[in-house]
Design a protein around this motif. Structure first.
Motif, PDB file in Angstrom:
ATOM      1  N   VAL A 230       0.801  -1.219  -0.113  1.00 18.26           N
ATOM      2  CA  VAL A 230       0.032   0.013   0.035  1.00 18.26           C
ATOM      3  C   VAL A 230       0.822   1.321  -0.169  1.00 18.26           C
ATOM      4  O   VAL A 230       1.742   1.456   1.119  1.00 18.26           O
ATOM      5  CB  VAL A 230      -0.928  -0.042   1.227  1.00 18.26           C
ATOM      6  CG1 VAL A 230      -1.671   1.173   1.142  1.00 18.26           C
ATOM      7  CG2 VAL A 230      -1.829  -1.426   1.100  1.00 18.26           C
ATOM      8  N   THR A 231       0.775   2.158  -1.054  1.00 16.73           N
ATOM      9  CA  THR A 231       1.687   3.161  -1.169  1.00 16.73           C
ATOM     10  C   THR A 231       0.821   4.481  -1.283  1.00 16.73           C
ATOM     11  O   THR A 231      -0.291   4.585  -2.055  1.00 16.73           O
ATOM     12  CB  THR A 231       2.406   3.116  -2.537  1.00 16.73           C
ATOM     13  OG1 THR A 231       3.087   1.793  -2.481  1.00 16.73           O
ATOM     14  CG2 THR A 231       3.422   4.048  -2.454  1.00 16.73           C
ATOM     15  N   ALA A 232       1.088   5.355  -0.921  1.00 15.64           N
ATOM     16  CA  ALA A 232       0.439   6.686  -0.667  1.00 15.64           C
ATOM     17  C   ALA A 232       0.698   7.447  -2.379  1.00 15.64           C
ATOM     18  O   ALA A 232       1.704   7.641  -2.632  1.00 15.64           O
ATOM     19  CB  ALA A 232       1.240   7.855   0.456  1.00 15.64           C
ATOM     20  N   LEU A 233      -0.478   7.675  -2.908  1.00 16.53           N
ATOM     21  CA  LEU A 233      -0.538   8.417  -4.007  1.00 16.53           C
ATOM     22  C   LEU A 233      -0.297   9.964  -4.266  1.00 16.53           C
ATOM     23  O   LEU A 233      -0.047  10.552  -4.925  1.00 16.53           O
ATOM     24  CB  LEU A 233      -1.793   8.218  -5.034  1.00 16.53           C
ATOM     25  CG  LEU A 233      -1.924   6.723  -5.158  1.00 16.53           C
ATOM     26  CD1 LEU A 233      -3.270   6.289  -5.906  1.00 16.53           C
ATOM     27  CD2 LEU A 233      -0.772   6.511  -6.238  1.00 16.53           C
ATOM     28  N   GLU A 234      -0.464  10.482  -2.924  1.00 21.60           N
ATOM     29  CA  GLU A 234      -0.315  11.928  -2.389  1.00 21.60           C
ATOM     30  C   GLU A 234      -0.291  11.999  -0.999  1.00 21.60           C
ATOM     31  O   GLU A 234      -0.125  11.001  -0.191  1.00 21.60           O
ATOM     32  CB  GLU A 234      -1.806  12.709  -2.798  1.00 21.60           C
ATOM     33  CG  GLU A 234      -2.930  11.913  -2.029  1.00 21.60           C
ATOM     34  CD  GLU A 234      -4.549  12.535  -2.452  1.00 21.60           C
ATOM     35  OE1 GLU A 234      -4.288  12.932  -3.689  1.00 21.60           O
ATOM     36  OE2 GLU A 234      -5.199  12.278  -1.796  1.00 21.60           O
ATOM     37  N   ASP A 235       0.205  13.227  -0.436  1.00 21.73           N
ATOM     38  CA  ASP A 235       0.331  13.316   1.076  1.00 21.73           C
ATOM     39  C   ASP A 235      -0.908  12.765   1.487  1.00 21.73           C
ATOM     40  O   ASP A 235      -1.775  13.231   0.974  1.00 21.73           O
ATOM     41  CB  ASP A 235       0.580  14.680   1.221  1.00 21.73           C
ATOM     42  CG  ASP A 235       1.935  14.906   1.068  1.00 21.73           C
ATOM     43  OD1 ASP A 235       2.909  14.216   0.592  1.00 21.73           O
ATOM     44  OD2 ASP A 235       2.396  16.271   1.076  1.00 21.73           O
ATOM     45  N   ALA A 236      -0.720  12.012   2.891  1.00 25.78           N
ATOM     46  CA  ALA A 236      -1.947  11.519   3.497  1.00 25.78           C
ATOM     47  C   ALA A 236      -1.791  11.437   4.960  1.00 25.78           C
ATOM     48  O   ALA A 236      -0.697  11.705   5.379  1.00 25.78           O
ATOM     49  CB  ALA A 236      -2.153  10.117   2.842  1.00 25.78           C
ATOM     50  N   PHE A 237      -2.974  11.265   5.480  1.00 28.88           N
ATOM     51  CA  PHE A 237      -2.843  11.220   6.833  1.00 28.88           C
ATOM     52  C   PHE A 237      -3.714   9.932   7.264  1.00 28.88           C
ATOM     53  O   PHE A 237      -4.829   9.663   6.774  1.00 28.88           O
ATOM     54  CB  PHE A 237      -3.797  12.651   7.577  1.00 28.88           C
ATOM     55  CG  PHE A 237      -2.604  13.703   7.639  1.00 28.88           C
ATOM     56  CD1 PHE A 237      -1.727  13.947   8.464  1.00 28.88           C
ATOM     57  CD2 PHE A 237      -2.740  14.355   6.442  1.00 28.88           C
ATOM     58  CE1 PHE A 237      -0.874  14.858   8.531  1.00 28.88           C
ATOM     59  CE2 PHE A 237      -2.054  15.570   6.630  1.00 28.88           C
ATOM     60  CZ  PHE A 237      -1.057  15.814   7.394  1.00 28.88           C
ATOM     61  N   VAL A 238      -3.213   8.988   8.167  1.00 31.13           N
ATOM     62  CA  VAL A 238      -3.933   7.949   8.818  1.00 31.13           C
ATOM     63  C   VAL A 238      -3.901   7.968  10.287  1.00 31.13           C
ATOM     64  O   VAL A 238      -3.082   8.605  10.842  1.00 31.13           O
ATOM     65  CB  VAL A 238      -3.180   6.420   8.152  1.00 31.13           C
ATOM     66  CG1 VAL A 238      -3.355   6.419   6.770  1.00 31.13           C
ATOM     67  CG2 VAL A 238      -1.919   6.623   8.635  1.00 31.13           C
ATOM     68  N   LEU A 239      -5.057   7.352  10.870  1.00 32.84           N
ATOM     69  CA  LEU A 239      -4.788   6.898  12.043  1.00 32.84           C
ATOM     70  C   LEU A 239      -4.437   5.548  12.291  1.00 32.84           C
ATOM     71  O   LEU A 239      -5.091   4.566  11.901  1.00 32.84           O
ATOM     72  CB  LEU A 239      -6.542   7.112  12.752  1.00 32.84           C
ATOM     73  CG  LEU A 239      -6.663   6.880  14.256  1.00 32.84           C
ATOM     74  CD1 LEU A 239      -5.925   7.987  15.067  1.00 32.84           C
ATOM     75  CD2 LEU A 239      -8.131   6.877  14.719  1.00 32.84           C
ATOM     76  N   ALA A 240      -3.634   5.307  12.858  1.00 29.81           N
ATOM     77  CA  ALA A 240      -2.559   4.213  13.323  1.00 29.81           C
ATOM     78  C   ALA A 240      -3.507   3.472  14.534  1.00 29.81           C
ATOM     79  O   ALA A 240      -2.843   4.107  15.399  1.00 29.81           O
ATOM     80  CB  ALA A 240      -1.187   4.307  13.170  1.00 29.81           C
TER      81      ALA A 240
END
Length: 161
Positions: free
Chosen positions: A69-79
């Motif tokens: 799984v690769t970010a296509l754009e700057d992203a934010f996740v809740l880990a």
């Protein structure tokens, strides 16, 4: 999940999950888009966007991921750390039931979407006044609406934090 989870910034091009390599969290996409790819054959079976879950299959079956799984754009996740989520599920049966039910609906929706995208769906036209086996129950739709509202609430709380 908000109390134990941590927001993480994932820069464009960064790998969040590597095929075949274990990881210790489940992720909820707060913002951005991710490409899901499989090394064998170089296929891209899916993309994950805001509101979707990443790492849920490995969470459920405790096996290394079968895709990268690769970010296509700057992203934010809740880990959400695996160990803390497992502990919460073990101590709170009501939460566990709701969590696994929501996860199963999410996975079923993802599977239908993938099957459709791969061209394995029927091309027969649907008849409006016929109730089909695979139609969603109105109660399920209400719960999905509630889940969406809770997700929006969580995003607002995280942005204010």
């Amino acid at each position: 999940m908000m109390a134990t989870g941590r927001q993480e910034h994932i820069p464009a091009g960064a790998i969040l999950v590597q095929e075949g390599q274990s990881f210790d969290a489940m992720y909820i996409v707060l913002q951005g888009e991710f490409r899901v790819s499989i090394a064998a054959g170089g296929t891209e079976p899916a993309r994950s966007r805001t509101g979707e879950v990443i790492g849920e299959i490995s969470f459920v079956d405790s096996r290394p991921p079968s895709a990268t799984v690769t970010a296509l754009e700057d992203a934010f996740v809740l880990a959400i750390p695996r160990q803390q989520l497992v502990a919460k599920l073990a101590q709170d049966e009501g939460f566990a039931a709701r969590f696994y039910h929501a996860l199963s609906i999410f996975l079923a929706d993802r599977m239908r979407s993938t099957v459709s995208r791969l061209g394995y769906h029927s091309t027969d036209d649907l008849v409006e006044d016929v109730e089909y086996e695979d139609e969603l129950d109105p109660q399920v739709l209400q719960r999905m609406t509630l889940a969406g509202a809770r997700f929006d609430w969580m995003l607002k709380r995280l942005q204010g934090a």
